[in-house]
Scaffold this motif. Structure first.
Motif, PDB file in Angstrom:
ATOM      1  N   ASP A  96     -36.616   7.522  18.335  1.00  0.00           N
ATOM      2  CA  ASP A  96     -37.631   8.140  19.200  1.00  0.00           C
ATOM      3  C   ASP A  96     -38.725   7.143  19.576  1.00  0.00           C
ATOM      4  OD1 ASP A  96     -36.282  10.526  19.112  1.00  0.00           O
ATOM      5  OD2 ASP A  96     -37.518  11.387  17.514  1.00  0.00           O
ATOM      6  N   LEU A  97     -39.110   6.307  18.614  1.00  0.00           N
ATOM      7  CA  LEU A  97     -40.150   5.305  18.876  1.00  0.00           C
ATOM      8  C   LEU A  97     -39.661   4.284  19.915  1.00  0.00           C
ATOM      9  CD1 LEU A  97     -43.004   4.858  17.864  1.00  0.00           C
ATOM     10  CD2 LEU A  97     -42.097   3.362  16.079  1.00  0.00           C
ATOM     11  N   LEU A  98     -38.409   3.873  19.777  1.00  0.00           N
ATOM     12  CA  LEU A  98     -37.837   2.934  20.744  1.00  0.00           C
ATOM     13  C   LEU A  98     -37.743   3.554  22.135  1.00  0.00           C
ATOM     14  CD1 LEU A  98     -34.882   1.323  18.719  1.00  0.00           C
ATOM     15  CD2 LEU A  98     -36.900   0.145  19.585  1.00  0.00           C
ATOM     16  N   LYS A  99     -37.268   4.774  22.181  1.00  0.00           N
ATOM     17  CA  LYS A  99     -37.007   5.432  23.460  1.00  0.00           C
ATOM     18  C   LYS A  99     -38.291   5.755  24.225  1.00  0.00           C
ATOM     19  CE  LYS A  99     -34.368   9.284  25.449  1.00  0.00           C
ATOM     20  NZ  LYS A  99     -33.504   8.418  26.253  1.00  0.00           N
ATOM     21  N   GLU A 100     -39.330   6.199  23.502  1.00  0.00           N
ATOM     22  CA  GLU A 100     -40.532   6.704  24.164  1.00  0.00           C
ATOM     23  C   GLU A 100     -41.595   5.635  24.379  1.00  0.00           C
ATOM     24  OE1 GLU A 100     -40.605   9.628  25.440  1.00  0.00           O
ATOM     25  OE2 GLU A 100     -38.677  10.228  24.567  1.00  0.00           O
ATOM     26  N   ASN A 101     -41.621   4.609  23.544  1.00  0.00           N
ATOM     27  CA  ASN A 101     -42.785   3.723  23.543  1.00  0.00           C
ATOM     28  C   ASN A 101     -42.506   2.285  23.955  1.00  0.00           C
ATOM     29  OD1 ASN A 101     -45.127   5.374  22.148  1.00  0.00           O
ATOM     30  ND2 ASN A 101     -43.250   5.818  20.995  1.00  0.00           N
ATOM     31  N   TYR A 102     -41.253   1.902  24.067  1.00  0.00           N
ATOM     32  CA  TYR A 102     -40.946   0.500  24.328  1.00  0.00           C
ATOM     33  C   TYR A 102     -40.038   0.317  25.537  1.00  0.00           C
ATOM     34  CZ  TYR A 102     -42.954  -1.007  19.883  1.00  0.00           C
ATOM     35  OH  TYR A 102     -43.813  -1.280  18.858  1.00  0.00           O
ATOM     36  N   VAL A 103     -40.198  -0.840  26.182  1.00  0.00           N
ATOM     37  CA  VAL A 103     -39.226  -1.303  27.164  1.00  0.00           C
ATOM     38  C   VAL A 103     -38.292  -2.255  26.425  1.00  0.00           C
ATOM     39  CG1 VAL A 103     -38.863  -2.614  29.288  1.00  0.00           C
ATOM     40  CG2 VAL A 103     -40.821  -1.063  29.097  1.00  0.00           C
ATOM     41  N   LEU A 104     -37.047  -1.854  26.271  1.00  0.00           N
ATOM     42  CA  LEU A 104     -36.069  -2.635  25.507  1.00  0.00           C
ATOM     43  C   LEU A 104     -35.391  -3.649  26.423  1.00  0.00           C
ATOM     44  CD1 LEU A 104     -34.402  -3.174  22.945  1.00  0.00           C
ATOM     45  CD2 LEU A 104     -32.891  -1.292  23.635  1.00  0.00           C
ATOM     46  N   ILE A 105     -35.486  -4.925  26.054  1.00  0.00           N
ATOM     47  CA  ILE A 105     -34.805  -6.003  26.782  1.00  0.00           C
ATOM     48  C   ILE A 105     -33.819  -6.644  25.816  1.00  0.00           C
ATOM     49  CG2 ILE A 105     -35.034  -8.135  28.096  1.00  0.00           C
ATOM     50  CD1 ILE A 105     -37.883  -7.373  28.750  1.00  0.00           C
ATOM     51  N   SER A 106     -32.537  -6.383  25.994  1.00  0.00           N
ATOM     52  CA  SER A 106     -31.493  -6.918  25.120  1.00  0.00           C
ATOM     53  C   SER A 106     -30.828  -8.110  25.797  1.00  0.00           C
ATOM     54  CB  SER A 106     -30.447  -5.837  24.815  1.00  0.00           C
ATOM     55  OG  SER A 106     -31.006  -4.791  24.058  1.00  0.00           O
ATOM     56  N   LEU A 107     -30.988  -9.275  25.214  1.00  0.00           N
ATOM     57  CA  LEU A 107     -30.445 -10.505  25.777  1.00  0.00           C
ATOM     58  C   LEU A 107     -29.281 -10.974  24.900  1.00  0.00           C
ATOM     59  CD1 LEU A 107     -33.809 -12.314  26.637  1.00  0.00           C
ATOM     60  CD2 LEU A 107     -32.442 -10.763  28.058  1.00  0.00           C
ATOM     61  N   TYR A 108     -28.079 -11.003  25.468  1.00  0.00           N
ATOM     62  CA  TYR A 108     -26.854 -11.337  24.731  1.00  0.00           C
ATOM     63  C   TYR A 108     -26.605 -12.841  24.820  1.00  0.00           C
ATOM     64  CZ  TYR A 108     -25.849  -6.383  24.201  1.00  0.00           C
ATOM     65  OH  TYR A 108     -25.899  -5.070  23.841  1.00  0.00           O
ATOM     66  N   VAL A 109     -26.780 -13.520  23.685  1.00  0.00           N
ATOM     67  CA  VAL A 109     -26.722 -14.979  23.682  1.00  0.00           C
ATOM     68  C   VAL A 109     -25.288 -15.508  23.708  1.00  0.00           C
ATOM     69  CG1 VAL A 109     -28.912 -15.114  22.449  1.00  0.00           C
ATOM     70  CG2 VAL A 109     -26.767 -15.135  21.155  1.00  0.00           C
ATOM     71  N   ASP A 110     -24.303 -14.626  23.542  1.00  0.00           N
ATOM     72  CA  ASP A 110     -22.903 -15.082  23.549  1.00  0.00           C
ATOM     73  C   ASP A 110     -22.119 -14.526  24.733  1.00  0.00           C
ATOM     74  OD1 ASP A 110     -22.735 -12.462  22.805  1.00  0.00           O
ATOM     75  OD2 ASP A 110     -21.741 -12.802  20.888  1.00  0.00           O
ATOM     76  N   ASP A 111     -22.814 -14.007  25.727  1.00  0.00           N
ATOM     77  CA  ASP A 111     -22.149 -13.432  26.902  1.00  0.00           C
ATOM     78  C   ASP A 111     -21.562 -14.566  27.746  1.00  0.00           C
ATOM     79  OD1 ASP A 111     -21.440 -12.134  29.306  1.00  0.00           O
ATOM     80  OD2 ASP A 111     -22.991 -10.624  29.020  1.00  0.00           O
ATOM     81  N   ARG A 112     -20.241 -14.569  27.919  1.00  0.00           N
ATOM     82  CA  ARG A 112     -19.577 -15.662  28.625  1.00  0.00           C
ATOM     83  C   ARG A 112     -19.378 -15.386  30.124  1.00  0.00           C
ATOM     84  NH1 ARG A 112     -21.563 -17.824  25.339  1.00  0.00           N
ATOM     85  NH2 ARG A 112     -20.733 -18.791  23.461  1.00  0.00           N
ATOM     86  N   LYS A 113     -20.070 -14.400  30.648  1.00  0.00           N
ATOM     87  CA  LYS A 113     -20.034 -14.168  32.083  1.00  0.00           C
ATOM     88  C   LYS A 113     -20.714 -15.338  32.790  1.00  0.00           C
ATOM     89  CE  LYS A 113     -21.487 -10.938  35.699  1.00  0.00           C
ATOM     90  NZ  LYS A 113     -22.239  -9.694  35.989  1.00  0.00           N
TER      91      LYS A 113
END
Length: 650
Positions: free
Chosen positions: A556-573
């Motif tokens: 709930d804290l993540l969903k309501e209070n934060y902007v989540l930026i997930s950066l995938y360091v192994d993405d081979r695109k």
């Protein structure tokens, strides 16, 4: 004419040296000044070393090379207003070319006025080709990127193959309160992980002891030391020394990886998440599995063990050392697959070479322990169980484990490459089949080549029942968005599923997978940012998402209070051609930025001086760090950390 040839030869030679970073006679800086709403002055300034000089744009074409300014992507974005203006120059006659030349001493400055044609233009890329001379000449190329919002960066660490490519200042953040990150916390976390890897390596060594290649060697080797060393004390010391050499040999196998780690701290993660390397691991582990099933034996060339065995007869320290080497070689058919698992598992974890060393130390210590222990207490040898069919059963058990691990590596390749062939439900289905076959083996329904006459026993049947229970547990993971907390990190994430998903982010949360997009959203909504450095093949990242983020109060804290930026360091695109470039991380390493993972792993390293995942940073939209960074941790600590940051912000 001879003078000209000599002069050109010197230019070519010194230019080659300059490319290696030997000479840098001009130190450049740049800035942009706003003239009006649509006009800007781009100013490049260079401090020239004593006795050196740089040639003007307008020097004679029959002499040395003039300076050339190239403004990238000007079409439809902006236009140049007149030619670039220059600071004070000197005109002198050149005896070699027999022409008057125009050049700068001490200081050079170019000023180019531009007019914007596009309101969306945020930055301008400028390339400068010039020649700087003293007694010899160097041909140089400099690349600059100038942000029109006032943030101006001189990119001394960037080399471009192509002038159209994006420069690396996009990866460098102007972080505030960076000291709050508390980088020292990485060391504590890493130290804890080292002990865990040591314990896992030790357990792997204990398993290796119970294989037909190693177990029969214990009484034979201990008896040799106790009976052939002359005195009891000498036998004990030799056996302990033998065990120490075993540890040293296995630790030595990890040493080359430390050299790789020192060249580039991200290299082990890059290797471990390489698509084709994971496919190779998949094939190798399949090969290991069928070796354990008894269809063939894995052996190193017999000449190796023969030479080591011959060297062991030398006696003394050298002889004991080669006896330890001989054990390592002759037991490879059983220890090789376990070592392969340890190698692959350590490379995919956060500590890289140090975790591999910790694991190898644990493995070697477990192998060495019985030789020292039974030498100290030889009467304990009588309590050792006799070799027999149970050793074959252990090998078959390991074969099924290797088979399961093989599909984990194939899953890593599938996740990183986005092939979509091993979605979560497919992966779990394959594991269910593997462990069901294992149960059938222990029930005595299926057999393998080296199995003797099957005998039912209570331990075997009990173990088979436990395996069936595990298969049923795996089956519960086939429903939509189900979490297998005991296996968190091994199956693909819940959002990588055959079921239609509302979000491609963990737990159905809203997230951004591009930093700039997430930052813009945070500014528009006045929310803090949770920067999540993660990886498709990161086991601890999945554990955090499925065991910690899934807790209702954390979620709930993540969903309501934060902007989540997930950066995938192994993405081979692959990045588009316009987004690719090369960056010089240190004097010895020029790193190409070609994929999404290259971009974000370098972004993490440049801004936060770490290459481990998961790694969490809380900041506001003004790039102010709000709390210390966090890594792998528990629910309560993570919740308090998130809550404290939100409270401080309010």
């Amino acid at each position: 004419m001879n003078k000209i040839f000599l002069f050109l030869a010197l230019c070519v030679g010194i230019s080659a040296n300059a490319q290696q970073g030997i000479l840098e006679p001009v130190k450049w800086n740049c800035k942009v000044e706003k003239v009006s709403e649509t006009e800007y002055d781009v100013i490049l300034t260079g401090e020239i070393d004593e006795e050196w000089h740089v040639f003007s744009q307008f020097t004679s074409e029959d002499g040395s090379l003039p300076s050339v300014l190239t403004f990238e992507n000007a079409k439809d974005n902006y236009e140049l207003i007149g030619a670039a203006k220059e600071s004070e120059t000197i005109i002198a006659f050149n005896d070699v070319f027999e022409v008057e030349e125009t050049y700068f001493l001490d200081k050079v400055q170019f000023t180019q006025r531009i007019k914007l044609l596009s309101e969306n233009l945020k930055q301008i890329t400028v390339n400068l080709d010039y020649q700087v001379c003293k007694e010899v000449c160097i041909n140089k190329e400099e690349n600059f990127v100038l942000a029109l919002d006032g943030g101006v960066v001189k990119l001394e660490n960037v080399e471009l193959d192509d002038r159209s490519k994006v420069l690396s200042n996009q990866l460098i953040l102007d972080l505030k309160n960076k000291d709050r990150l508390n980088v020292g916390s990485d060391v504590v976390s890493s130290g804890g992980n080292l002990w865990k890897i040591f314990v896992l390596g030790f357990l792997g060594g204990l398993v290796a002891l119970l294989t037909p290649c190693v177990f029969p060697m214990i009484p034979l080797t201990v008896s040799f030391f106790t009976k052939q060393s002359g005195t009891k004390s000498k036998g004990i010391s030799n056996a302990i020394l033998y065990g120490l050499f075993i540890v040293i040999i296995y630790v030595g196998l990890s040493i080359p990886f430390h050299f790789l780690d020192s060249v580039d701290p991200e290299i082990l993660n890059t290797i471990s998440t390489n698509i084709w390397l994971n496919v190779i691991f998949f094939i190798i582990f399949i090969f290991f599995a069928f070796s354990f099933f008894g269809y063939y034996e894995l052996t190193l060339p017999s000449s190796w063990s023969n030479k080591m065995d011959s060297a062991s007869s030398t006696g003394g320290l050298i002889g004991i050392f080669f006896m330890a080497v001989t054990l390592a070689l002759v037991s490879f058919s059983c220890t090789g697959p376990i070592l392969g698992s340890l190698l692959a598992g350590s490379l995919t974890s956060d500590g890289g070479a140090f975790q591999l060393t910790a694991g190898m130390t644990g493995f070697g210590a477990a192998l060495a322990l019985p030789f020292a222990l039974f030498a100290l207490f030889p009467n304990l040898l009588k309590s050792l169980p006799k070799s027999g069919g149970w050793l074959t059963t252990v090998k078959v058990l390991l074969g099924f484990v290797e088979l399961a691990l093989a599909f984990k590596f194939l899953s890593n390749a599938d996740l990183v490459a986005h092939w979509g062939i091993l979605k979560r439900e497919v992966f779990l289905g394959i594991w269910m089949v593997i462990f069901l076959l294992m149960a059938l083996y222990f029930f005595g329904i299926i057999r393998f080549p080296h199995d003797g006459k099957n005998k039912f026993s209570f331990p075997k049947v009990s173990f088979a029942v436990l395996i069936v229970a595990f298969v049923i547990y795996l089956g519960t993971g086939l429903t939509k968005n189900s979490h297998l907390k005991l296996l968190a990190g091994f199956p693909p994430p819940t959002f990588y599923s055959l079921y239609e998903q509302e979000s491609n982010c963990p737990l159905g949360l809203d997230c951004f997978k591009d930093f700039d997009e997430g930052l813009a959203f945070a500014k528009a909504n006045n929310k803090p940012i949770l920067l999540d450095f993660t990886g498709w093949a990161c086991v601890n990242c999945r554990k955090m998402e499925e065991n910690v983020w899934s807790d209702p109060k954390v979620y709930d804290l993540l969903k309501e209070n934060y902007v989540l930026i997930s950066l995938y360091v192994d993405d081979r695109k692959e990045l588009s051609e316009a987004e690719q470039f090369k960056i010089k991380l240190n004097e010895n390493h020029l790193k190409p930025i070609e994929t999404v993972g290259d971009k974000w792993s370098t972004f993490q390293y440049l801004n936060f001086q770490t290459a481990s995942q998961p790694y969490y940073v809380i900041m506001n939209s003004n790039l102010e760090i709000l709390n210390e960074a966090k890594q792998y941790t528990g629910i309560e600590e993570y919740y308090d950390w998130l809550n404290e940051s939100v409270t401080d912000l309010n």
